[in-house]
Design an enzyme around this catalytic site. Structure first.
Site, PDB file in Angstrom:
ATOM      1  N   LYS A  10      78.526  57.219  68.628  1.00  0.00           N
ATOM      2  CA  LYS A  10      77.546  58.026  67.914  1.00  0.00           C
ATOM      3  C   LYS A  10      77.803  57.823  66.425  1.00  0.00           C
ATOM      4  CE  LYS A  10      77.345  61.546  71.463  1.00  0.00           C
ATOM      5  NZ  LYS A  10      78.079  62.681  71.966  1.00  0.00           N
ATOM      6  N   ARG A  22      85.956  59.800  63.647  1.00  0.00           N
ATOM      7  CA  ARG A  22      86.619  60.818  64.442  1.00  0.00           C
ATOM      8  C   ARG A  22      87.735  60.135  65.242  1.00  0.00           C
ATOM      9  NH1 ARG A  22      83.786  64.969  68.369  1.00  0.00           N
ATOM     10  NH2 ARG A  22      85.546  66.353  68.591  1.00  0.00           N
ATOM     11  N   HIS A  78      89.644  69.904  69.278  1.00  0.00           N
ATOM     12  CA  HIS A  78      88.397  70.439  68.712  1.00  0.00           C
ATOM     13  C   HIS A  78      88.610  70.967  67.289  1.00  0.00           C
ATOM     14  CE1 HIS A  78      87.128  71.128  73.129  1.00  0.00           C
ATOM     15  NE2 HIS A  78      86.460  70.085  72.670  1.00  0.00           N
ATOM     16  N   LEU A 133      82.593  76.030  73.370  1.00  0.00           N
ATOM     17  CA  LEU A 133      82.272  75.896  74.790  1.00  0.00           C
ATOM     18  C   LEU A 133      81.247  74.785  74.965  1.00  0.00           C
ATOM     19  CD1 LEU A 133      81.876  79.731  75.582  1.00  0.00           C
ATOM     20  CD2 LEU A 133      83.976  78.353  75.542  1.00  0.00           C
ATOM     21  N   SER A 136      81.026  70.471  76.924  1.00  0.00           N
ATOM     22  CA  SER A 136      81.541  69.758  78.096  1.00  0.00           C
ATOM     23  C   SER A 136      83.058  69.864  78.100  1.00  0.00           C
ATOM     24  CB  SER A 136      81.152  68.289  78.047  1.00  0.00           C
ATOM     25  OG  SER A 136      79.775  68.183  77.980  1.00  0.00           O
ATOM     26  N   GLY A 137      83.645  69.639  76.940  1.00  0.00           N
ATOM     27  CA  GLY A 137      85.040  70.013  76.703  1.00  0.00           C
ATOM     28  C   GLY A 137      85.015  71.418  76.124  1.00  0.00           C
ATOM     29  N   ASP A 164      77.400  70.277  84.670  1.00  0.00           N
ATOM     30  CA  ASP A 164      76.484  70.673  83.598  1.00  0.00           C
ATOM     31  C   ASP A 164      76.107  72.144  83.740  1.00  0.00           C
ATOM     32  OD1 ASP A 164      73.832  71.032  82.229  1.00  0.00           O
ATOM     33  OD2 ASP A 164      74.250  68.941  81.709  1.00  0.00           O
ATOM     34  N   MET A 165      76.420  72.942  82.717  1.00  0.00           N
ATOM     35  CA  MET A 165      76.184  74.382  82.807  1.00  0.00           C
ATOM     36  C   MET A 165      74.709  74.707  83.042  1.00  0.00           C
ATOM     37  SD  MET A 165      77.809  77.217  82.870  1.00  0.00           S
ATOM     38  CE  MET A 165      79.379  77.300  82.019  1.00  0.00           C
ATOM     39  N   ARG A 166      73.821  73.921  82.443  1.00  0.00           N
ATOM     40  CA  ARG A 166      72.383  74.182  82.656  1.00  0.00           C
ATOM     41  C   ARG A 166      72.019  74.078  84.129  1.00  0.00           C
ATOM     42  NH1 ARG A 166      70.324  70.472  77.905  1.00  0.00           N
ATOM     43  NH2 ARG A 166      72.195  69.520  78.702  1.00  0.00           N
ATOM     44  N   ASN A 179      73.922  77.893  73.316  1.00  0.00           N
ATOM     45  CA  ASN A 179      72.651  77.929  74.056  1.00  0.00           C
ATOM     46  C   ASN A 179      72.594  78.829  75.280  1.00  0.00           C
ATOM     47  OD1 ASN A 179      71.181  75.800  72.539  1.00  0.00           O
ATOM     48  ND2 ASN A 179      72.909  74.554  73.228  1.00  0.00           N
ATOM     49  N   GLU A 203      80.661  68.930  63.557  1.00  0.00           N
ATOM     50  CA  GLU A 203      81.873  68.138  63.354  1.00  0.00           C
ATOM     51  C   GLU A 203      81.603  66.926  62.457  1.00  0.00           C
ATOM     52  OE1 GLU A 203      81.673  68.622  67.505  1.00  0.00           O
ATOM     53  OE2 GLU A 203      83.840  68.596  67.727  1.00  0.00           O
TER      54      GLU A 203
END
Ligand code: ADP
Length: 404
Positions: A15, A92, A180, A208, A210-211, A282-284, A331, A378
Protein backbone atom coordinates in the site's frame (compact mmCIF):
# COMPACT_ATOMS: atom_id res chain seq x y z
CA UNK A 1 5.17 20.89 -4.32
CA UNK A 2 7.58 18.59 -2.48
CA UNK A 3 6.12 15.21 -1.62
CA UNK A 4 6.69 12.26 0.68
CA UNK A 5 5.92 8.70 -0.37
CA UNK A 6 4.66 6.39 2.39
CA UNK A 7 4.95 2.64 1.82
CA UNK A 8 3.47 -0.27 3.74
CA UNK A 9 4.72 -3.53 2.23
CA UNK A 10 3.18 -6.89 3.15
CA UNK A 11 3.70 -10.40 1.81
CA UNK A 12 1.67 -10.01 -1.38
CA UNK A 13 0.82 -6.32 -1.62
CA UNK A 14 2.22 -2.84 -1.11
CA UNK A 15 0.00 0.00 0.00
CA UNK A 16 1.30 3.49 -0.69
CA UNK A 17 0.27 7.09 -0.17
CA UNK A 18 1.67 10.40 -1.39
CA UNK A 19 1.61 13.46 0.87
CA UNK A 20 2.34 17.00 -0.28
CA UNK A 21 4.45 19.19 2.01
CA UNK A 22 2.70 22.51 2.40
CA UNK A 23 4.69 25.68 3.05
CA UNK A 24 4.07 25.68 6.79
CA UNK A 25 5.37 22.09 7.06
CA UNK A 26 1.95 20.47 7.28
CA UNK A 27 1.06 17.51 5.09
CA UNK A 28 -1.83 16.98 2.67
CA UNK A 29 -2.76 13.57 1.37
CA UNK A 30 -2.73 13.51 -2.43
CA UNK A 31 -2.84 9.87 -3.51
CA UNK A 32 -3.70 6.50 -2.00
CA UNK A 33 -2.87 3.34 -3.87
CA UNK A 34 -1.75 -0.22 -3.77
CA UNK A 35 -0.17 -2.93 -5.81
CA UNK A 36 -1.75 -6.25 -4.88
CA UNK A 37 -1.72 -9.78 -6.29
CA UNK A 38 2.10 -9.77 -6.28
CA UNK A 39 3.41 -12.86 -8.07
CA UNK A 40 -0.04 -13.98 -9.18
CA UNK A 41 -2.10 -11.26 -10.84
CA UNK A 42 -0.41 -7.96 -10.02
CA UNK A 43 -2.65 -4.92 -10.14
CA UNK A 44 -1.82 -1.26 -9.57
CA UNK A 45 -4.71 0.90 -8.41
CA UNK A 46 -4.60 4.44 -7.06
CA UNK A 47 -7.07 7.19 -6.28
CA UNK A 48 -6.73 10.93 -5.74
CA UNK A 49 -7.77 12.66 -2.53
CA UNK A 50 -11.28 13.19 -3.94
CA UNK A 51 -11.59 9.46 -4.68
CA UNK A 52 -11.14 9.83 -8.45
CA UNK A 53 -9.43 6.75 -9.91
CA UNK A 54 -6.00 7.72 -11.26
CA UNK A 55 -4.85 4.32 -12.48
CA UNK A 56 -6.08 0.75 -12.63
CA UNK A 57 -3.70 -1.56 -14.43
CA UNK A 58 -2.71 -5.23 -14.38
CA UNK A 59 0.71 -6.76 -15.06
CA UNK A 60 2.13 -10.16 -15.96
CA UNK A 61 2.81 -12.17 -12.78
CA UNK A 62 6.51 -12.62 -13.50
CA UNK A 63 7.04 -8.88 -14.03
CA UNK A 64 5.95 -8.06 -10.46
CA UNK A 65 6.88 -11.17 -8.50
CA UNK A 66 7.97 -9.63 -5.20
CA UNK A 67 7.05 -6.63 -3.05
CA UNK A 68 10.20 -4.71 -3.98
CA UNK A 69 9.17 -4.84 -7.63
CA UNK A 70 5.63 -3.92 -6.61
CA UNK A 71 6.81 -0.69 -4.96
CA UNK A 72 9.17 -0.07 -7.91
CA UNK A 73 6.14 -0.37 -10.21
CA UNK A 74 4.19 2.20 -8.20
CA UNK A 75 7.29 4.42 -8.01
CA UNK A 76 7.81 4.30 -11.77
CA UNK A 77 4.16 5.21 -12.36
CA UNK A 78 4.41 8.17 -9.99
CA UNK A 79 7.70 9.34 -11.54
CA UNK A 80 7.07 8.76 -15.23
CA UNK A 81 3.38 9.53 -15.56
CA UNK A 82 2.53 11.88 -12.69
CA UNK A 83 5.99 13.52 -12.55
CA UNK A 84 6.02 13.02 -8.79
CA UNK A 85 9.54 12.83 -7.38
CA UNK A 86 9.29 12.32 -3.61
CA UNK A 87 11.92 13.97 -1.45
CA UNK A 88 11.84 10.98 0.90
CA UNK A 89 10.18 7.62 1.42
CA UNK A 90 8.72 6.59 4.78
CA UNK A 91 8.31 2.87 5.37
CA UNK A 92 6.22 1.06 7.90
CA UNK A 93 8.48 -1.51 9.56
CA UNK A 94 6.82 -3.71 12.10
CA UNK A 95 9.80 -4.35 14.37
CA UNK A 96 12.40 -1.93 15.64
CA UNK A 97 13.70 -4.54 18.09
CA UNK A 98 15.06 -3.41 21.44
CA UNK A 99 17.14 -0.61 19.92
CA UNK A 100 14.84 1.80 18.12
CA UNK A 101 12.36 3.90 20.02
CA UNK A 102 11.76 6.35 17.18
CA UNK A 103 11.92 6.58 13.39
CA UNK A 104 15.35 6.31 11.81
CA UNK A 105 16.88 7.16 8.47
CA UNK A 106 18.00 3.88 6.91
CA UNK A 107 21.53 3.23 5.72
CA UNK A 108 23.31 -0.06 5.20
CA UNK A 109 24.22 -0.42 8.88
CA UNK A 110 20.66 0.28 10.06
CA UNK A 111 19.22 -2.06 7.45
CA UNK A 112 21.49 -4.91 8.52
CA UNK A 113 20.40 -4.41 12.10
CA UNK A 114 16.72 -4.41 11.11
CA UNK A 115 17.28 -7.59 9.10
CA UNK A 116 18.40 -9.25 12.33
CA UNK A 117 14.86 -8.73 13.66
CA UNK A 118 13.31 -10.87 10.92
CA UNK A 119 13.13 -13.76 13.39
CA UNK A 120 11.06 -11.57 15.74
CA UNK A 121 8.40 -10.91 13.05
CA UNK A 122 8.89 -13.47 10.27
CA UNK A 123 5.58 -12.77 8.56
CA UNK A 124 6.05 -9.02 8.30
CA UNK A 125 9.64 -7.84 8.72
CA UNK A 126 11.17 -9.44 5.59
CA UNK A 127 8.49 -7.89 3.36
CA UNK A 128 8.77 -4.50 5.07
CA UNK A 129 12.54 -4.49 4.45
CA UNK A 130 12.72 -5.87 0.93
CA UNK A 131 11.71 -2.64 -0.85
CA UNK A 132 14.05 -0.62 1.39
CA UNK A 133 17.02 -2.77 0.37
CA UNK A 134 16.08 -2.56 -3.29
CA UNK A 135 15.70 1.25 -3.21
CA UNK A 136 18.96 1.60 -1.26
CA UNK A 137 20.73 -0.28 -4.09
CA UNK A 138 19.05 1.55 -6.97
CA UNK A 139 18.68 5.06 -5.50
CA UNK A 140 21.31 5.34 -2.74
CA UNK A 141 20.71 9.07 -2.32
CA UNK A 142 16.96 8.74 -1.75
CA UNK A 143 16.30 9.34 1.97
CA UNK A 144 14.40 6.40 3.42
CA UNK A 145 12.95 6.45 6.93
CA UNK A 146 11.84 3.37 8.85
CA UNK A 147 8.89 3.93 11.19
CA UNK A 148 8.25 1.12 13.67
CA UNK A 149 5.11 -0.37 15.17
CA UNK A 150 7.08 -1.16 18.29
CA UNK A 151 8.76 2.24 18.80
CA UNK A 152 5.94 4.03 20.63
CA UNK A 153 6.00 1.38 23.37
CA UNK A 154 9.74 1.37 23.99
CA UNK A 155 9.40 3.77 26.90
CA UNK A 156 7.55 1.13 28.95
CA UNK A 157 8.88 0.59 32.43
CA UNK A 158 10.85 -2.56 33.18
CA UNK A 159 7.87 -4.33 34.74
CA UNK A 160 5.85 -3.93 31.54
CA UNK A 161 8.78 -4.78 29.27
CA UNK A 162 9.71 -8.20 30.72
CA UNK A 163 8.55 -11.76 30.78
CA UNK A 164 9.28 -13.88 33.84
CA UNK A 165 12.03 -15.76 32.05
CA UNK A 166 15.82 -15.82 32.54
CA UNK A 167 17.49 -12.51 31.89
CA UNK A 168 19.76 -13.68 29.06
CA UNK A 169 16.68 -14.10 26.87
CA UNK A 170 15.61 -10.53 27.68
CA UNK A 171 19.10 -9.38 26.73
CA UNK A 172 18.85 -11.03 23.33
CA UNK A 173 15.50 -9.38 22.66
CA UNK A 174 12.72 -11.56 24.07
CA UNK A 175 10.63 -8.70 25.46
CA UNK A 176 7.08 -7.42 25.58
CA UNK A 177 7.33 -4.98 22.69
CA UNK A 178 3.72 -4.17 21.84
CA UNK A 179 2.54 -3.25 18.33
CA UNK A 180 0.17 -0.88 16.48
CA UNK A 181 2.38 1.88 17.87
CA UNK A 182 1.95 4.17 14.86
CA UNK A 183 -1.81 4.03 15.34
CA UNK A 184 -1.55 4.79 19.06
CA UNK A 185 0.93 7.57 18.45
CA UNK A 186 -1.44 9.15 15.93
CA UNK A 187 -4.35 8.94 18.39
CA UNK A 188 -2.17 10.40 21.16
CA UNK A 189 -1.21 13.25 18.83
CA UNK A 190 -4.86 13.95 17.96
CA UNK A 191 -6.23 13.87 21.52
CA UNK A 192 -5.00 17.30 22.72
CA UNK A 193 -7.03 18.91 19.91
CA UNK A 194 -10.07 16.62 20.10
CA UNK A 195 -10.24 15.89 23.80
CA UNK A 196 -8.07 18.41 25.66
CA UNK A 197 -9.71 17.50 28.95
CA UNK A 198 -8.44 13.92 28.93
CA UNK A 199 -5.39 13.98 26.63
CA UNK A 200 -2.95 14.25 29.51
CA UNK A 201 -4.85 11.79 31.72
CA UNK A 202 -5.38 8.00 31.72
CA UNK A 203 -6.63 6.79 28.33
CA UNK A 204 -7.15 3.29 26.96
CA UNK A 205 -7.03 3.12 23.15
CA UNK A 206 -8.63 0.07 21.54
CA UNK A 207 -7.24 -0.53 18.05
CA UNK A 208 -9.79 -3.08 16.84
CA UNK A 209 -9.09 -4.17 13.27
CA UNK A 210 -8.11 -7.47 11.64
CA UNK A 211 -5.22 -7.23 14.05
CA UNK A 212 -6.37 -5.92 17.41
CA UNK A 213 -4.72 -4.63 20.54
CA UNK A 214 -5.21 -2.11 23.31
CA UNK A 215 -2.80 0.42 24.73
CA UNK A 216 -2.74 2.30 28.02
CA UNK A 217 -1.72 5.95 27.61
CA UNK A 218 -0.70 8.20 30.45
CA UNK A 219 -0.04 11.80 29.50
CA UNK A 220 -0.03 10.76 25.83
CA UNK A 221 2.68 8.13 26.32
CA UNK A 222 2.27 4.36 26.14
CA UNK A 223 2.72 2.65 29.49
CA UNK A 224 1.27 -0.81 28.74
CA UNK A 225 0.04 -2.85 25.78
CA UNK A 226 -1.95 -6.04 25.37
CA UNK A 227 0.54 -7.28 22.78
CA UNK A 228 3.98 -8.56 23.63
CA UNK A 229 6.89 -10.29 21.91
CA UNK A 230 4.83 -10.85 18.76
CA UNK A 231 1.50 -9.60 17.49
CA UNK A 232 -0.16 -12.83 18.71
CA UNK A 233 -0.86 -11.87 22.32
CA UNK A 234 -3.74 -10.01 23.89
CA UNK A 235 -7.11 -9.69 22.18
CA UNK A 236 -8.51 -12.33 19.84
CA UNK A 237 -8.17 -11.11 16.24
CA UNK A 238 -9.46 -12.02 12.80
CA UNK A 239 -7.26 -15.12 12.54
CA UNK A 240 -5.01 -14.94 15.66
CA UNK A 241 -6.09 -16.29 19.04
CA UNK A 242 -4.82 -13.58 21.33
CA UNK A 243 -3.81 -14.54 24.86
CA UNK A 244 -3.36 -18.31 24.95
CA UNK A 245 -1.62 -20.55 27.48
CA UNK A 246 1.79 -21.48 25.98
CA UNK A 247 0.89 -25.01 27.07
CA UNK A 248 -1.50 -25.12 24.12
CA UNK A 249 1.51 -24.72 21.81
CA UNK A 250 3.32 -27.54 23.63
CA UNK A 251 0.24 -29.70 23.19
CA UNK A 252 0.10 -28.96 19.46
CA UNK A 253 3.75 -29.95 19.12
CA UNK A 254 3.79 -33.02 21.36
CA UNK A 255 0.33 -34.44 20.75
CA UNK A 256 -0.46 -33.25 17.23
CA UNK A 257 3.05 -33.53 15.83
CA UNK A 258 2.95 -30.00 14.46
CA UNK A 259 6.21 -28.45 13.24
CA UNK A 260 7.20 -24.86 14.11
CA UNK A 261 5.97 -23.79 10.65
CA UNK A 262 2.64 -25.60 11.21
CA UNK A 263 2.19 -23.92 14.59
CA UNK A 264 3.07 -20.53 13.15
CA UNK A 265 0.57 -20.92 10.34
CA UNK A 266 -2.07 -22.16 12.78
CA UNK A 267 -1.62 -19.28 15.23
CA UNK A 268 -1.47 -16.54 12.60
CA UNK A 269 -4.06 -17.81 10.12
CA UNK A 270 -6.47 -20.37 11.59
CA UNK A 271 -7.51 -19.06 15.00
CA UNK A 272 -9.26 -15.97 16.35
CA UNK A 273 -12.72 -15.09 15.05
CA UNK A 274 -12.20 -17.43 12.12
CA UNK A 275 -11.23 -20.46 14.20
CA UNK A 276 -13.81 -19.83 16.89
CA UNK A 277 -16.76 -19.21 14.59
CA UNK A 278 -15.77 -21.59 11.81
CA UNK A 279 -17.44 -18.97 9.60
CA UNK A 280 -15.30 -15.92 8.98
CA UNK A 281 -12.47 -13.73 10.23
CA UNK A 282 -14.46 -10.67 9.16
CA UNK A 283 -16.50 -8.88 11.84
CA UNK A 284 -19.00 -7.61 9.27
CA UNK A 285 -19.79 -11.15 8.15
CA UNK A 286 -20.11 -12.35 11.72
CA UNK A 287 -22.48 -9.52 12.58
CA UNK A 288 -24.59 -10.34 9.53
CA UNK A 289 -24.72 -14.07 10.31
CA UNK A 290 -27.62 -15.73 12.17
CA UNK A 291 -25.38 -18.67 13.13
CA UNK A 292 -24.96 -18.92 16.94
CA UNK A 293 -21.23 -19.62 16.45
CA UNK A 294 -20.87 -16.15 14.91
CA UNK A 295 -22.62 -14.57 17.89
CA UNK A 296 -20.37 -16.58 20.25
CA UNK A 297 -17.23 -15.36 18.48
CA UNK A 298 -18.38 -11.74 18.83
CA UNK A 299 -19.25 -12.30 22.50
CA UNK A 300 -15.79 -13.81 23.06
CA UNK A 301 -14.11 -10.82 21.38
CA UNK A 302 -16.09 -8.42 23.54
CA UNK A 303 -15.50 -10.43 26.74
CA UNK A 304 -11.76 -10.50 26.15
CA UNK A 305 -11.73 -6.77 25.33
CA UNK A 306 -13.42 -6.17 28.69
CA UNK A 307 -10.84 -8.30 30.51
CA UNK A 308 -7.94 -6.57 28.77
CA UNK A 309 -9.40 -3.15 29.55
CA UNK A 310 -9.48 -4.20 33.21
CA UNK A 311 -5.80 -5.12 33.00
CA UNK A 312 -4.91 -1.78 31.45
CA UNK A 313 -7.09 0.08 33.98
CA UNK A 314 -5.01 -1.60 36.70
CA UNK A 315 -1.81 -0.48 34.97
CA UNK A 316 -3.16 3.10 34.87
CA UNK A 317 -4.84 2.88 38.30
CA UNK A 318 -8.10 4.12 36.77
CA UNK A 319 -9.38 5.30 33.40
CA UNK A 320 -10.52 8.73 32.24
CA UNK A 321 -11.29 7.89 28.60
CA UNK A 322 -11.50 5.03 26.13
CA UNK A 323 -10.92 5.58 22.42
CA UNK A 324 -12.16 3.13 19.79
CA UNK A 325 -10.30 3.03 16.48
CA UNK A 326 -9.50 0.88 13.36
CA UNK A 327 -11.98 -1.07 11.22
CA UNK A 328 -14.15 -2.57 13.97
CA UNK A 329 -13.63 0.24 16.46
CA UNK A 330 -14.56 2.94 13.96
CA UNK A 331 -17.47 1.14 12.30
CA UNK A 332 -19.16 -1.39 14.55
CA UNK A 333 -21.70 0.28 16.85
CA UNK A 334 -22.66 -3.20 18.12
CA UNK A 335 -19.16 -4.14 19.27
CA UNK A 336 -18.55 -0.70 20.80
CA UNK A 337 -21.83 -0.87 22.72
CA UNK A 338 -21.06 -4.35 24.02
CA UNK A 339 -17.54 -3.36 25.13
CA UNK A 340 -18.86 -0.16 26.75
CA UNK A 341 -21.24 -2.38 28.71
CA UNK A 342 -18.26 -4.34 30.04
CA UNK A 343 -16.73 -1.05 31.19
CA UNK A 344 -19.77 0.01 33.23
CA UNK A 345 -18.02 -1.04 36.46
CA UNK A 346 -15.36 1.57 35.66
CA UNK A 347 -18.07 4.22 35.31
CA UNK A 348 -18.58 4.17 31.53
CA UNK A 349 -22.05 5.08 30.31
CA UNK A 350 -22.82 4.91 26.59
CA UNK A 351 -24.95 7.42 24.68
CA UNK A 352 -26.80 4.88 22.55
CA UNK A 353 -27.87 7.36 19.88
CA UNK A 354 -24.43 8.94 19.56
CA UNK A 355 -22.91 5.46 19.26
CA UNK A 356 -25.40 4.43 16.57
CA UNK A 357 -24.56 7.66 14.69
CA UNK A 358 -20.78 6.93 14.99
CA UNK A 359 -20.30 10.31 16.66
CA UNK A 360 -16.87 11.34 17.91
CA UNK A 361 -18.07 11.34 21.52
CA UNK A 362 -20.28 8.35 22.34
CA UNK A 363 -20.50 8.62 26.13
CA UNK A 364 -23.26 10.36 28.07
CA UNK A 365 -22.38 13.71 29.65
CA UNK A 366 -22.53 12.13 33.12
CA UNK A 367 -20.30 9.17 32.16
CA UNK A 368 -17.39 8.59 34.53
CA UNK A 369 -15.28 7.50 31.54
CA UNK A 370 -15.40 9.52 28.32
CA UNK A 371 -15.85 7.30 25.24
CA UNK A 372 -14.55 8.41 21.82
CA UNK A 373 -14.49 7.10 18.26
CA UNK A 374 -11.46 8.40 16.36
CA UNK A 375 -10.31 7.24 12.92
CA UNK A 376 -6.67 6.26 13.02
CA UNK A 377 -4.14 7.44 10.42
CA UNK A 378 -0.92 5.45 10.54
CA UNK A 379 0.18 6.70 7.11
CA UNK A 380 -0.01 10.34 8.18
CA UNK A 381 2.04 9.43 11.25
CA UNK A 382 4.69 7.84 9.00
CA UNK A 383 4.70 10.90 6.72
CA UNK A 384 5.14 13.20 9.73
CA UNK A 385 8.00 11.11 11.10
CA UNK A 386 9.66 10.97 7.70
CA UNK A 387 9.45 14.71 7.26
CA UNK A 388 10.83 15.38 10.71
CA UNK A 389 13.74 12.94 10.28
CA UNK A 390 14.78 14.29 6.88
CA UNK A 391 14.34 17.89 8.06
CA UNK A 392 16.72 17.27 10.95
CA UNK A 393 19.80 18.15 8.94
CA UNK A 394 22.00 18.49 11.99
CA UNK A 395 21.88 14.87 13.01
CA UNK A 396 19.82 12.51 10.88
CA UNK A 397 20.49 9.58 13.19
CA UNK A 398 19.63 11.56 16.30
CA UNK A 399 16.63 9.45 17.20
CA UNK A 400 18.43 6.13 17.10
CA UNK A 401 18.42 5.82 20.84
CA UNK A 402 19.04 2.80 22.93
CA UNK A 403 16.07 1.71 24.91
CA UNK A 404 16.47 1.97 28.66
P1 ADP B 1 -6.48 -4.13 9.04
O1 ADP B 1 -6.03 -2.74 8.66
O2 ADP B 1 -5.78 -4.72 10.22
O3 ADP B 1 -6.62 -5.08 7.89
P2 ADP B 1 -9.01 -2.86 9.57
O4 ADP B 1 -8.64 -1.82 10.56
O5 ADP B 1 -9.31 -2.43 8.18
O6 ADP B 1 -7.96 -4.03 9.58
O7 ADP B 1 -10.26 -3.66 10.15
C1 ADP B 1 -10.83 -4.73 9.47
C2 ADP B 1 -11.98 -5.26 10.30
O8 ADP B 1 -12.96 -4.21 10.47
C3 ADP B 1 -12.70 -6.45 9.65
O9 ADP B 1 -13.00 -7.44 10.63
C4 ADP B 1 -13.99 -5.79 9.17
O10 ADP B 1 -15.05 -6.70 9.13
C5 ADP B 1 -14.23 -4.76 10.25
N1 ADP B 1 -15.20 -3.77 9.81
C6 ADP B 1 -15.07 -2.84 8.85
N2 ADP B 1 -16.24 -2.16 8.69
C7 ADP B 1 -17.11 -2.69 9.57
C8 ADP B 1 -18.48 -2.43 9.91
N3 ADP B 1 -19.17 -1.49 9.29
N4 ADP B 1 -19.05 -3.17 10.89
C9 ADP B 1 -18.36 -4.14 11.53
N5 ADP B 1 -17.08 -4.43 11.26
C10 ADP B 1 -16.45 -3.72 10.30
Amino acid sequence: MDTILVANAGSSSVKFQVFGIVGDGSLTRQIRGQVDGVGSRPRLRAVASDGAVLVERTYEGELVDDVAKALATAGAWLRDELKIHPVAIGHRVVHGGPDYCGPIRVNEVVLQRLERYVSLAPLHQPYNLKPIRSILARFPDMPQVACFDTAFHRGHGALADCYAIPEDLYAEGVRRYGFHGLSYEYIASALPRIAPGVASKRVIVAHLGSGASMCALRNGLSVESTMGFTALDGLPMGTRPGQTDPGVVLYLVSEKGMSPADVQNFLYRECGLKGLSGISNDMRELEASADPRAAFAIDYFVYRAGLMAGMLAAALQGVDAVVFTAGVGENSARVRAAIADKLAWLGASLDVNANAAHSQVISRPDSGVALYVLPTDEELMIARHTLSVVSDKTNPQSNARRAP
